[in-house]
Design an enzyme around this catalytic site. Structure first.
Site, PDB file in Angstrom:
ATOM      1  N   ARG A  17      12.576  34.112 -21.716  1.00 42.04           N
ATOM      2  CA  ARG A  17      12.577  35.565 -21.894  1.00 42.04           C
ATOM      3  C   ARG A  17      11.558  36.289 -21.014  1.00 42.04           C
ATOM      4  NH1 ARG A  17      12.428  34.787 -28.333  1.00 42.04           N
ATOM      5  NH2 ARG A  17      11.729  32.751 -27.602  1.00 42.04           N
ATOM      6  N   LYS A  24       5.430  30.504 -18.472  1.00 44.64           N
ATOM      7  CA  LYS A  24       4.955  31.531 -19.411  1.00 44.64           C
ATOM      8  C   LYS A  24       3.473  31.420 -19.720  1.00 44.64           C
ATOM      9  CE  LYS A  24       6.224  31.533 -23.902  1.00 44.64           C
ATOM     10  NZ  LYS A  24       7.082  31.894 -25.066  1.00 44.64           N
ATOM     11  N   GLU A 161      14.394  29.501 -38.975  1.00 45.76           N
ATOM     12  CA  GLU A 161      14.372  30.201 -37.686  1.00 45.76           C
ATOM     13  C   GLU A 161      15.264  31.435 -37.729  1.00 45.76           C
ATOM     14  OE1 GLU A 161      12.224  29.506 -35.092  1.00 45.76           O
ATOM     15  OE2 GLU A 161      11.521  28.310 -36.776  1.00 45.76           O
ATOM     16  N   ASN A 232       6.745  36.346 -26.019  1.00 46.78           N
ATOM     17  CA  ASN A 232       7.994  35.808 -25.493  1.00 46.78           C
ATOM     18  C   ASN A 232       8.510  36.576 -24.292  1.00 46.78           C
ATOM     19  OD1 ASN A 232       8.269  33.657 -27.377  1.00 46.78           O
ATOM     20  ND2 ASN A 232       8.953  35.127 -28.908  1.00 46.78           N
ATOM     21  N   ARG A 338     -17.486  43.076   0.189  1.00 48.00           N
ATOM     22  CA  ARG A 338     -16.594  41.914   0.265  1.00 48.00           C
ATOM     23  C   ARG A 338     -17.380  40.630   0.010  1.00 48.00           C
ATOM     24  NH1 ARG A 338     -14.146  42.483   5.792  1.00 48.00           N
ATOM     25  NH2 ARG A 338     -13.264  40.467   5.210  1.00 48.00           N
ATOM     26  N   LYS A 356     -19.630  42.513   4.487  1.00 50.05           N
ATOM     27  CA  LYS A 356     -19.021  41.203   4.311  1.00 50.05           C
ATOM     28  C   LYS A 356     -20.038  40.162   4.697  1.00 50.05           C
ATOM     29  CE  LYS A 356     -17.577  38.444   6.865  1.00 50.05           C
ATOM     30  NZ  LYS A 356     -17.124  37.546   7.923  1.00 50.05           N
ATOM     31  N   TYR A 371     -19.738  49.270   9.197  1.00 50.64           N
ATOM     32  CA  TYR A 371     -19.242  47.924   8.912  1.00 50.64           C
ATOM     33  C   TYR A 371     -20.339  46.926   9.216  1.00 50.64           C
ATOM     34  CZ  TYR A 371     -17.074  43.433   9.104  1.00 50.64           C
ATOM     35  OH  TYR A 371     -16.802  42.105   8.886  1.00 50.64           O
ATOM     36  N   TYR A 392     -17.024  39.735  15.529  1.00 52.46           N
ATOM     37  CA  TYR A 392     -15.864  38.871  15.781  1.00 52.46           C
ATOM     38  C   TYR A 392     -15.398  39.028  17.217  1.00 52.46           C
ATOM     39  CZ  TYR A 392     -11.278  36.756  14.758  1.00 52.46           C
ATOM     40  OH  TYR A 392     -10.175  35.956  14.738  1.00 52.46           O
ATOM     41  N   ARG A 445     -27.513  54.480  27.111  1.00 53.99           N
ATOM     42  CA  ARG A 445     -26.658  55.670  27.192  1.00 53.99           C
ATOM     43  C   ARG A 445     -26.535  56.042  28.649  1.00 53.99           C
ATOM     44  NH1 ARG A 445     -30.218  59.462  23.323  1.00 53.99           N
ATOM     45  NH2 ARG A 445     -29.860  58.372  21.361  1.00 53.99           N
TER      46      ARG A 445
HETATM   47  C1  UD1 Z   1       8.393  28.881 -32.877  1.00 50.05           C
HETATM   48  C2  UD1 Z   1       8.653  28.425 -34.311  1.00 50.05           C
HETATM   49  C3  UD1 Z   1       8.832  29.653 -35.211  1.00 50.05           C
HETATM   50  C4  UD1 Z   1       7.598  30.517 -35.119  1.00 50.05           C
HETATM   51  C5  UD1 Z   1       7.282  30.871 -33.660  1.00 50.05           C
HETATM   52  C6  UD1 Z   1       5.929  31.543 -33.595  1.00 50.05           C
HETATM   53  C7  UD1 Z   1       9.898  26.307 -34.259  1.00 50.05           C
HETATM   54  C8  UD1 Z   1      11.214  25.662 -34.366  1.00 50.05           C
HETATM   55  N1  UD1 Z   1       9.862  27.615 -34.364  1.00 50.05           N
HETATM   56  O1  UD1 Z   1       9.535  29.601 -32.445  1.00 50.05           O
HETATM   57  O2  UD1 Z   1       9.044  29.248 -36.542  1.00 50.05           O
HETATM   58  O3  UD1 Z   1       7.804  31.703 -35.862  1.00 50.05           O
HETATM   59  O4  UD1 Z   1       7.225  29.680 -32.847  1.00 50.05           O
HETATM   60  O5  UD1 Z   1       5.635  31.992 -32.316  1.00 50.05           O
HETATM   61  O6  UD1 Z   1       8.920  25.611 -34.111  1.00 50.05           O
HETATM   62  N2  UD1 Z   1       7.695  24.139 -26.740  1.00 50.05           N
HETATM   63  C9  UD1 Z   1       7.534  22.907 -26.144  1.00 50.05           C
HETATM   64  N3  UD1 Z   1       8.604  22.057 -26.079  1.00 50.05           N
HETATM   65  C10 UD1 Z   1       9.815  22.377 -26.573  1.00 50.05           C
HETATM   66  C11 UD1 Z   1       9.973  23.647 -27.183  1.00 50.05           C
HETATM   67  C12 UD1 Z   1       8.889  24.507 -27.254  1.00 50.05           C
HETATM   68  O7  UD1 Z   1       6.454  22.564 -25.677  1.00 50.05           O
HETATM   69  O8  UD1 Z   1      10.727  21.541 -26.454  1.00 50.05           O
HETATM   70  C13 UD1 Z   1       6.537  25.043 -26.808  1.00 50.05           C
HETATM   71  C14 UD1 Z   1       6.725  26.337 -26.052  1.00 50.05           C
HETATM   72  O9  UD1 Z   1       6.262  26.223 -24.723  1.00 50.05           O
HETATM   73  C15 UD1 Z   1       5.903  27.324 -26.852  1.00 50.05           C
HETATM   74  C16 UD1 Z   1       5.928  26.758 -28.259  1.00 50.05           C
HETATM   75  O10 UD1 Z   1       6.324  25.405 -28.148  1.00 50.05           O
HETATM   76  O11 UD1 Z   1       4.566  27.397 -26.392  1.00 50.05           O
HETATM   77  C17 UD1 Z   1       6.893  27.512 -29.160  1.00 50.05           C
HETATM   78  O12 UD1 Z   1       8.171  27.459 -28.578  1.00 50.05           O
HETATM   79  P1  UD1 Z   1       9.135  28.711 -28.543  1.00 50.05           P
HETATM   80  O13 UD1 Z   1      10.399  28.329 -27.902  1.00 50.05           O
HETATM   81  O14 UD1 Z   1       8.417  29.886 -28.052  1.00 50.05           O
HETATM   82  O15 UD1 Z   1       9.401  28.822 -30.114  1.00 50.05           O
HETATM   83  P2  UD1 Z   1       9.792  30.115 -30.929  1.00 50.05           P
HETATM   84  O16 UD1 Z   1      11.226  30.371 -30.780  1.00 50.05           O
HETATM   85  O17 UD1 Z   1       8.845  31.214 -30.599  1.00 50.05           O
HETATM   86 CA    CA Z   2       7.267  31.672 -29.058  1.00 52.92          CA
END
Ligand code: UD1
Ligand code: CA
Length: 481
Positions: A17, A24, A161, A232, A338, A356, A371, A392, A445
């Site tokens: 997103r 992210k 969820e 997100n 700088r 600089k 400068y 320079y 001069r």
């Molecule tokens: C998740 C929670 C949700 C909570 C929300 C809070 C789950 C299933 N859901 O949803 O209940 O309200 O966070 O912000 O846990 N990530 C991984 N590997 C994966 C998937 C995700 O490392 O395979 C990491 C993402 O990078 C992120 C975090 O886990 O930092 C949460 O993942 P994200 O997809 O943002 O979950 P949400 O849909 O926000």
């Molecule tokens: Ca999240």
């Protein structure tokens, strides 16, 4: 006796997103990639080891973490992002803890989370020996997108969820901020049993809440929503960035700094400000910037990694990067410092002056339009308006040295490498190509000539010439000038 604490921070997701080529968790909040904050919070809460699960854009995430946290963080790779439960499963072997340890599980996209929130959660967890899982919960008016907390008789029994919620459940305001403290043995036993029975087809960590509720109950601690929202998309990024910046400004205010209009300034995490410093509107302070006591940073200044000593005064719209400003020094308006500029105590750098890699000694002045690059300027030196250090030659940079008390007349060019000795005087309009001995006068001069009465004759001649040109231009239909 309190248990050993370790932490897992989930940061493998793509962050679809965000619509970004940058992972992210590397998008910045208050000047640092957002992943910085949950890792720091875990360390602050006493985690002995922090395992970060990376995947999408992992090289960049990993290199930031190594550079910043070195040995305190362990990196684990999740090749395929199969859900939050799967991500924690990948981290388990790296935790390397005895059974009985407590594992904090956090998300990389919840940057406002504080060490205090985690400590409160751990304390709550300690209070109930039978419970395998403790979690924070919080409420906001519209929890769209978050997993909702389902309760029975007041007890947390499951997380649902958003995409799996019924219409009635979508109205629940209490959500899961995804901050947990989970018993290590319970995690190790239950994670491998997760199945992807949900709308996303992923292994949900949140399913462990249901299991824990059936075992010995879930400990929930209600916390303040302001530090628990996740990011997100870029609208949320901007919102939380602003929120953190306001919190930082407020901390400085309470510590005795005047910040005229907190909503207009940007003081990054890690910047330090001395008591009675004054920060005017639209100021941006980044990186490792430090501002001394009683220093004034006036409207519109932008400083990155700049050390400003006490009582210095930066006048409006001055820009500095990787520079030092001494006590009581005066900078600006419209100065540009700088990298590797070092302005000494009580020195002045004025409008449209660019430095600089130049050191300006105590009490020296360069007040207008200059400068100064690759310079070593001693104490009490006066650099006149329009002076240029010609550093320079198209291939290499050369050094200009001005010894104590030297005077450089306006509009002089100093062709480096060059040295002007102690107390020497360079006359206005000089192009300096040879060193000047201490105490000498340098002047280059062409001699001025005055031709008596010549002005009138010249004007008459020029006028005649221009009216001829004008009539020619008129013939061809163009306007003469
Ligand atoms: C998740 C929670 C949700 C909570 C929300 C809070 C789950 C299933 N859901 O949803 O209940 O309200 O966070 O912000 O846990 N990530 C991984 N590997 C994966 C998937 C995700 O490392 O395979 C990491 C993402 O990078 C992120 C975090 O886990 O930092 C949460 O993942 P994200 O997809 O943002 O979950 P949400 O849909 O926000
Ligand atoms: Ca999240």
């Amino acid at each position: 006796m309190s248990k050993i604490i370790t932490a897992v921070v989930l940061a493998a997701g793509k962050g679809t997103r965000m619509k970004s080529a940058t992972p992210k968790v590397l998008h910045a909040i208050a000047g640092r990639p957002m992943i910085h904050y949950p890792v720091r919070a875990a360390l602050e809460a006493g985690a002995e080891r922090v395992v970060v699960v990376v995947g999408h854009g992992r090289d960049r995430v990993e290199s930031y973490l190594r550079q910043t946290f070195a040995e305190r963080v362990k990196i684990v790779i999740q090749e395929e992002q199969r859900g939050t439960g799967h991500a924690v499963l990948m981290a388990l072997p790296a935790l390397g803890v005895p059974s009985g340890a407590r594992v904090l599980v956090l998300s990389g996209d919840t940057p406002l989370l504080r060490g205090d929130d985690l400590r409160a959660l751990l304390t709550a967890a300690e209070g109930d020996a039978r419970s395998m899982l403790a979690m924070l919960t919080t409420s906001i008016p519209d929890a769209t997108g978050y997993g909702r907390i389902l309760r029975e008789n007041g007890h947390v029994v499951a997380i649902r969820e958003h995409k799996d919620c019924s219409e009635a459940q979508k109205k629940i305001r209490e959500f899961n901020p995804a901050v947990y403290a989970i018993d290590h043995a319970f995690l190790a036993a239950e994670l491998p049993k997760l199945t992807p029975n949900n709308a996303a087809g992923e292994l949900y960590l949140t399913d462990l809440v249901t299991t824990a509720a059936l075992f010995g109950g879930v400990v929930d601690r209600v916390a303040d929503a302001s530090s628990l929202e996740g990011i997100n998309d870029r609208a949320q990024l901007a919102e939380l960035d602003r929120r953190m910046l306001l919190a930082i400004a407020r901390q400085h205010q309470l510590a005795g700094v005047t910040i005229r209009e907190p909503a207009s300034v940007e003081i990054h995490d890690g910047v330090t400000l001395g008591q009675d410093a004054v920060i005017e509107r639209n100021v941006v302070l980044r990186g490792r910037t430090t501002i001394g006591e009683h220093a004034v940073v006036d409207v519109g200044c932008v400083l990155t990694d700049v050390a400003v000593a006490a009582y210095a005064h930066l006048k409006p719209y001055s820009i500095g990067t990787d520079a030092k400003i001494g006590e009581k020094a005066q900078i600006g308006p419209f100065s540009h410092l700088r990298p590797a500029s070092d302005v000494g105590e009580d020195a002045h750098v004025g409008n449209f002056v660019e430095l600089k890699k130049t050191r300006l000694g105590k009490g020296s002045k360069a007040n207008h339009l200059a400068y100064l690059g690759d310079g070593e300027v001693g104490e009490g030196v006066n650099v006149g308006a329009g002076t240029i250090f010609c550093n320079y030659d198209g291939f290499k940079k050369h050094v200009t040295i001005l010894e104590d008390g030297a005077f450089i007349g306006s509009d002089s060019q100093l062709v480096a490498p060059i040295r002007v000795g102690k107390g020497a005087y360079v006359a206005t309009g000089t192009t300096l190509t040879r060193d000047v001995p201490a105490g000498a006068l340098a002047i280059s001069r062409t001699k001025q000539e005055n031709k008596e009465g010549y002005a009138e004759r010249l004007k008459t001649r020029l006028k005649a010439g221009s009216s001829m040109a004008g009539s020619k231009a008129g013939d061809s239909g163009k306007s003469g000038t």
